[in-house]
Design a protein around this motif. Structure first.
Motif, PDB file in Angstrom:
ATOM      1  N   THR A 114       0.833  -1.212   0.000  1.00 48.85           N
ATOM      2  CA  THR A 114       0.000   0.000   0.000  1.00 48.85           C
ATOM      3  C   THR A 114       0.864   1.256   0.000  1.00 48.85           C
ATOM      4  O   THR A 114       0.534   2.239  -0.660  1.00 48.85           O
ATOM      5  N   MET A 175      -6.224  -0.852  -3.029  1.00 52.82           N
ATOM      6  CA  MET A 175      -5.970  -0.870  -1.584  1.00 52.82           C
ATOM      7  C   MET A 175      -7.145  -1.473  -0.809  1.00 52.82           C
ATOM      8  O   MET A 175      -6.968  -1.944   0.307  1.00 52.82           O
ATOM      9  N   ALA A 184      -9.096   3.044   2.426  1.00 51.69           N
ATOM     10  CA  ALA A 184      -8.624   3.041   1.038  1.00 51.69           C
ATOM     11  C   ALA A 184      -8.950   4.361   0.352  1.00 51.69           C
ATOM     12  O   ALA A 184      -8.148   4.895  -0.425  1.00 51.69           O
ATOM     13  N   TYR A 187      -6.434   6.981   1.581  1.00 55.80           N
ATOM     14  CA  TYR A 187      -5.131   6.802   0.948  1.00 55.80           C
ATOM     15  C   TYR A 187      -5.154   7.372  -0.481  1.00 55.80           C
ATOM     16  O   TYR A 187      -4.248   8.089  -0.896  1.00 55.80           O
TER      17      TYR A 187
END
Length: 264
Positions: A114, A175, A184, A187
């Motif tokens: 990630t 992700m 996710a 991010y």
């Protein structure tokens, strides 16, 4: 739209599009956008960005007179430096190209998947934001109609934003396999925050440091060309027999060229 509103919109648009693309993680459980739509998005955005690099960044660099070197030499050196700068970052910063599954950079084996995906998007968002900021700086320094001059960097921001839609979706959806949808999304969204920050740097670089303006313009051109050739064109031609990306590229290039010539 007043000039300040135009600048704020352009600098924040790329980030907002990344966030919008990342939000698809709440609606899709699979891969998200189809391959054909991804090719169309990337092709159109690449055409807009390529035309903007030529007409909004490189040509002004060539037309800017300097006393110590021919302007074409400054533009050529700046362009080469921009390409080499991003090439070196690509080789040094550990990151993962999601769609190809290819890892690059030093120390990549010590980082989580990630983190490497996040760094990959962040790495290539820097030159995009920088280019938008520099384009706005040039527009603000123009002697003609300011509203018309500000159209070119705004269209450039729109083109980059279009490219950021599928990019944000790919990152967040990838992700999602390892974390919650909310995390996710965060991010994917945070990976685009570097663009407005780099845009502000580019804006002040072009607007306040006039002696290095042709270097900044050509340097930004080099970074943009690197992203287009290295990242966007291969993905828009993922299927050798498909020409959707090609025609979308042509549409984006012609649109940006017409807008830049008629409004710039």
């Amino acid at each position: 739209m007043n000039p300040i509103g135009n600048v704020v919109l352009g600098l924040s648009l790329t980030f907002l599009c990344t966030a919008l693309g990342s939000s698809l993680v709440f609606f899709f459980r699979g891969k998200g956008l189809s391959r054909r739509w991804n090719q169309l998005f990337l092709g159109f955005a690449a055409g807009v960005m390529f035309a903007a690099s030529l007409f909004s960044l490189l040509l002004p660099a060539i037309e800017t007179e300097v006393s110590y070197l021919p302007s074409i030499a400054v533009a050529s050196l700046g362009l080469i430096l921009g390409v080499l700068f991003l090439y070196l970052l690509d080789r040094v910063v550990p990151h993962l190209h999601v769609q190809e599954g290819k890892e690059e950079g030093i120390g990549r084996k010590r980082l989580k998947k990630t983190t490497k995906m996040f760094l990959a998007v962040t790495l290539h968002n820097v030159p995009e934001g920088l280019s938008v900021g520099i384009a706005y700086g040039v527009a603000l320094l123009s002697n003609g109609d300011l509203s018309a001059a500000l159209m070119a960097p705004l269209i450039l921001a729109v083109g980059i934003g279009i490219q950021n839609l599928p990019e944000g979706a790919v990152v967040s959806l990838s992700m999602r396999q390892e974390m919650s949808a909310k995390k996710a999304f965060l991010y994917g969204t945070f990976s685009g925050m570097v663009e407005p920050l780099a845009g502000v740097v580019g804006l002040f670089l072009a607007y306040l440091a006039k002696p290095i303006l042709p270097w900044a313009l050509s340097f930004a051109t080099g970074t943009m060309i690197y992203v287009i050739i290295e990242e966007m064109i291969p993905d828009m031609k993922e299927e050798p027999d498909s020409h959707f990306g090609l025609f979308a590229f042509l549409a984006g290039f012609v649109l940006m060229m017409v807008l830049d010539v008629t409004l710039g």
